[in-house]
Every structure is written in structure tokens, then in C-alpha cells.
Scaffold this motif. Structure first.
Motif, short mmCIF file in Angstrom:
data_model
loop_
_atom_site.label_atom_id
_atom_site.label_comp_id
_atom_site.label_asym_id
_atom_site.label_seq_id
_atom_site.Cartn_x
_atom_site.Cartn_y
_atom_site.Cartn_z
N VAL A 141 18.69 -5.97 5.62
CA VAL A 141 18.15 -6.14 4.26
C VAL A 141 18.05 -4.76 3.62
CG1 VAL A 141 16.22 -6.95 2.87
CG2 VAL A 141 16.87 -8.18 4.96
N SER A 142 18.75 -4.56 2.52
CA SER A 142 18.73 -3.25 1.86
C SER A 142 17.40 -3.03 1.15
CB SER A 142 19.87 -3.17 0.84
OG SER A 142 19.63 -4.04 -0.26
N VAL A 143 17.12 -1.78 0.84
CA VAL A 143 15.89 -1.45 0.11
C VAL A 143 15.89 -2.14 -1.25
CG1 VAL A 143 14.61 0.44 -0.96
CG2 VAL A 143 15.61 0.76 1.31
N GLU A 144 17.05 -2.14 -1.92
CA GLU A 144 17.15 -2.79 -3.23
C GLU A 144 16.87 -4.29 -3.12
OE1 GLU A 144 20.36 -3.28 -6.93
OE2 GLU A 144 21.03 -2.56 -4.97
N ARG A 145 17.42 -4.92 -2.08
CA ARG A 145 17.21 -6.36 -1.91
C ARG A 145 15.75 -6.66 -1.60
NH1 ARG A 145 16.22 -10.73 -2.38
NH2 ARG A 145 17.34 -12.63 -1.75
N PHE A 146 15.12 -5.80 -0.81
CA PHE A 146 13.70 -5.98 -0.52
C PHE A 146 12.87 -5.88 -1.79
CE2 PHE A 146 9.58 -4.15 1.02
CZ PHE A 146 9.15 -5.27 1.72
N GLY A 147 13.22 -4.95 -2.67
CA GLY A 147 12.52 -4.83 -3.95
C GLY A 147 12.65 -6.08 -4.80
N LYS A 148 13.84 -6.69 -4.78
CA LYS A 148 14.05 -7.93 -5.55
C LYS A 148 13.22 -9.08 -4.97
CE LYS A 148 18.70 -6.83 -7.21
NZ LYS A 148 20.15 -7.19 -7.18
N LEU A 149 13.09 -9.11 -3.63
CA LEU A 149 12.24 -10.12 -3.00
C LEU A 149 10.80 -9.95 -3.44
CD1 LEU A 149 11.69 -12.36 -0.89
CD2 LEU A 149 11.48 -10.54 0.82
N LEU A 150 10.31 -8.72 -3.45
CA LEU A 150 8.92 -8.46 -3.87
C LEU A 150 8.72 -8.82 -5.35
CD1 LEU A 150 8.12 -5.05 -2.15
CD2 LEU A 150 7.60 -7.36 -1.36
N GLU A 151 9.72 -8.51 -6.16
CA GLU A 151 9.62 -8.85 -7.58
C GLU A 151 9.50 -10.36 -7.77
OE1 GLU A 151 12.12 -8.14 -11.76
OE2 GLU A 151 12.94 -7.47 -9.84
N LEU A 160 -0.66 -8.97 -4.79
CA LEU A 160 0.32 -8.73 -3.75
C LEU A 160 -0.06 -7.49 -2.96
CD1 LEU A 160 3.08 -9.12 -2.32
CD2 LEU A 160 4.12 -7.83 -4.21
N LEU A 161 -0.16 -7.65 -1.63
CA LEU A 161 -0.39 -6.53 -0.72
C LEU A 161 0.84 -6.39 0.16
CD1 LEU A 161 -3.57 -5.68 1.34
CD2 LEU A 161 -1.33 -5.73 2.45
N VAL A 162 1.35 -5.15 0.31
CA VAL A 162 2.52 -4.90 1.13
C VAL A 162 2.19 -3.85 2.19
CG1 VAL A 162 4.93 -4.16 1.19
CG2 VAL A 162 4.07 -5.45 -0.78
N ASP A 163 2.56 -4.16 3.43
CA ASP A 163 2.38 -3.25 4.55
C ASP A 163 3.72 -3.10 5.25
OD1 ASP A 163 1.71 -1.84 6.81
OD2 ASP A 163 0.30 -3.31 7.61
N THR A 164 4.42 -2.01 4.97
CA THR A 164 5.71 -1.75 5.60
C THR A 164 5.92 -0.25 5.69
OG1 THR A 164 8.05 -2.42 5.61
CG2 THR A 164 7.07 -1.87 3.46
N ALA A 172 8.19 -0.78 -2.44
CA ALA A 172 7.08 -1.71 -2.65
C ALA A 172 6.06 -1.17 -3.64
CB ALA A 172 6.40 -2.01 -1.32
N SER A 173 5.98 0.15 -3.76
CA SER A 173 4.98 0.74 -4.67
C SER A 173 5.23 0.35 -6.13
CB SER A 173 4.98 2.27 -4.54
OG SER A 173 6.19 2.84 -5.05
N LYS A 174 6.43 -0.11 -6.44
CA LYS A 174 6.76 -0.52 -7.81
C LYS A 174 6.32 -1.94 -8.12
CE LYS A 174 10.90 2.41 -7.72
NZ LYS A 174 12.38 2.45 -7.85
N HIS A 175 5.92 -2.70 -7.10
CA HIS A 175 5.63 -4.12 -7.30
C HIS A 175 4.24 -4.53 -6.81
CE1 HIS A 175 9.93 -4.62 -8.11
NE2 HIS A 175 10.15 -3.91 -7.02
N ALA A 176 3.69 -3.83 -5.84
CA ALA A 176 2.46 -4.28 -5.17
C ALA A 176 1.20 -3.87 -5.91
CB ALA A 176 2.41 -3.72 -3.75
N ASP A 177 0.16 -4.69 -5.73
CA ASP A 177 -1.18 -4.31 -6.18
C ASP A 177 -1.84 -3.40 -5.15
OD1 ASP A 177 -1.64 -6.13 -8.65
OD2 ASP A 177 -0.86 -7.49 -7.12
N TYR A 178 -1.54 -3.67 -3.87
CA TYR A 178 -2.09 -2.88 -2.77
C TYR A 178 -0.97 -2.53 -1.79
CZ TYR A 178 -6.63 -4.69 -4.35
OH TYR A 178 -7.74 -5.02 -5.10
N LEU A 179 -1.00 -1.30 -1.30
CA LEU A 179 -0.13 -0.87 -0.20
C LEU A 179 -1.03 -0.48 0.97
CD1 LEU A 179 2.20 1.44 -2.32
CD2 LEU A 179 2.77 -0.83 -1.46
#
Length: 297
Positions: A141-151, A160-164, A172-179
Motif C-alpha cells: 500500500v503506497s503512502v498516497e493510497r493510504f492517504g486516500k483511505l484516510l480521506e 479520526l485517530l491514527v497510530d502508524t 496521516a497528519s493531513k487527515h487525522a484529528d489525533y496522531l
């Protein structure tokens, strides 16, 4: 603690957690394992199991494949953890923790997921009050594809909380409320000092829950908030997942005004989980004791 709110937990890297307990370990020697414990594992499964034990309503979304994937499905059913599985061709990985004088962890890489399989997982996601996306991301899974999933997830959820890790954390910092990185992950992903690294992750408005091990946990938003539990000896595997579950269980459905209470509870739950030999598990008695011992840091 958010028991009436539906929480979605998404992971792309479930695992079978295997814990070996023995008196001592010496490289190059043959060892007799005293106790073997197996449990559905990986960060997302740990979070879902802890949320279930806390009484929160959680639905796990995960790719599962092969005999290991079938075993995880059966185990989650017996634990009454609701799972929406996406069948994948690859065998679900294992993660081994060896608990002796100290704990050593051997994590296999995340099982590959194809684009077709990822689209299937994405299509099964419902609307949730709070979504946790947690765990390593397969190299497929590419970084770009992961960003689209989060979007896509963010459009359906309130929080949305992301832990990766790595570039996926930056995306993920462009989409999440919490990292929720730990300090090592934060520094590795950004290549910066701690203060500058936190600032980089916050460029798009995300708040940063920073796990500092025995030094406690910090929440960085417009101001810094920190708590610390007494130092614990045991199995730290899953402690960060317990922190995530504890934080979300308080915050879901209650609004961000309860962030201090959520962080304090997550800190205590994380420490309680270290005392358990099973990754991400905890005892009610340990949690009660530690809640009375949490200090501001």
C-alpha cells in the motif's frame, strides 16, 4: 466512557500474538518454553479487544487470510468482538514476544493486501462517531493510497485517530484529528528533534498524543498536557494500544472537552496492561489501583 457511541477500528496489519514465557534467554542456546499464550493481535485487534473489555461498542475492520486469519476470526467471535473481515490471499502474520528477564518482540512484516482487497475493505466501512486507524501499513500500500483511505474514512466519521509510522504517519497528519506516535516513531518519521517533530505533525491541525514509556504520555494541542504512572515491570507489548483504547473510550460521544480525563485514563490503562502477560490485556484491579496513582507530568 463512550459505551453508547459506535467506534470503528481499522487495521491493515492484524496478527496472531504469540507470547513465550521462560526463566531466561541466552542467544545460541536451546530453551524450554514454560508457558505459551496465543491471542488475536496486532495493534488494531488489541485496541478492539480492550474497548470491548471497557464496555465500549467497537467494530473491527481487518484483512484476514489463510489458516491464521480463520483462527483470528474464531477467537474474536469467542471474545464477542465484532469484526468485518476482508478476505485476502496472503497468510495473516504472527508477532512473537519472548518474556524472560526482559521482553523481546519479533514482528513479522504486515501481510500484503492487493488494491482489489483494499477497495473491498474500504467499501465495508460504515459511518462512526470515532474511528481508530492503527498499525503498520503493508508495503503493498503506497503512502498516497493510504492517504486516500484516510480521506475516505474522515468523510464518514466525526473524529479520526491514527497510530502508524514513517511516511504513513506524516501522510496521516493531513487527515487525522489525533496522531499517536511514541517518541521513537516520532523522531524516526520526521528526522527532527522532539519539539520540531511535534510541530511538523501539527501543521495541518492534528493533535499529537505522544507516548513516552515510563515517562508517561503527553497531549500536544494549543497547549501541552501530560500524565505519568509509576514505572511498571512486565510485558510492554500492547501498552500503546491500551492507551489508545482508554483515550477513545472516554472521548467517544463525550466531546473533546474531556481530553484531560481521557488522557489520564489512557495513561493508567497503558500501565495496567504492562502488568499483564498477554499483549494489550489488563485486570480491573490493576487499573483501579493505578488510576489513584497517576500524576501530572
Amino acid at each position: 466512557m463512550g459505551a453508547l457511541s459506535l467506534i470503528g477500528v481499522v487495521t491493515l496489519s492484524p496478527a496472531v500474538d504469540v507470547t513465550y514465557q521462560l526463566a531466561s534467554v541466552q542467544l545460541g542456546e536451546v530453551h524450554r518454553v514454560e508457558t505459551v499464550t496465543k491471542a488475536p493481535g496486532g495493534k488494531g485487534l488489541n485496541v478492539a479487544r480492550v474497548l470491548k473489555k471497557l464496555g465500549s461498542r467497537a467494530v473491527l475492520h481487518a484483512p484476514l487470510g489463510g489458516a491464521s486469519g480463520l483462527w483470528i476470526k474464531d477467537q474474536l467471535a469467542s471474545l464477542e468482538v465484532e469484526v468485518v473481515a476482508t478476505n485476502i490471499a496472503a497468510e495473516t502474520r504472527s508477532a512473537v514476544a519472548i518474556v524472560a528477564q526482559e521482553t523481546s518482540v519479533f514482528n513479522e512484516p504486515a501481510s500484503a493486501i492487493t488494491e482489489t482487497e483494499l477497495v473491498d475493505l474500504e467499501s465495508k466501512l460504515a459511518s462512526y462517531e470515532f474511528v481508530v486507524v492503527t498499525g503498520s501499513v503493508p508495503a503493498s500500500v503506497s503512502v498516497e493510497r493510504f492517504g486516500k483511505l484516510l480521506e475516505s474514512i474522515r468523510q464518514k466519521s466525526k473524529l479520526l485517530l491514527v497510530d502508524t509510522t514513517g511516511d504513513y504517519l506524516i501522510a496521516a497528519s493531513k487527515h487525522a484529528d489525533y496522531l499517536k506516535p511514541n517518541l521513537e516513531e516520532l523522531l524516526a518519521a520526521t528526522g527532527l528533534g522532539q519539539e520540531q517533530a511535534v510541530a511538523k505533525l501539527r501543521e495541518h491541525g492534528a493533535k499529537v498524543i505522544l507516548s513516552l514509556g515510563n515517562q508517561g504520555v503527553e497531549l500536544h494541542s494549543d497547549k501541552r498536557l501530560g500524565f505519568r504512572a509509576p514505572s511498571q515491570q512486565g510485558n510492554p507489548t500492547g501498552a500503546g494500544d491500551a492507551l489508545t483504547a482508554g483515550f477513545v473510550s472516554v472521548l467517544a460521544g463525550s466531546g473533546q472537552a474531556l481530553e484531560p480525563e481521557a488522557l489520564r485514563f489512557g495513561c493508567a490503562l497503558s500501565a495496567a496492561s504492562v502488568r499483564s502477560p498477554i499483549a494489550g490485556d489488563f485486570s480491573e484491579q490493576d487499573l483501579t489501583e493505578l488510576l489513584a496513582e497517576i500524576e501530572e507530568a
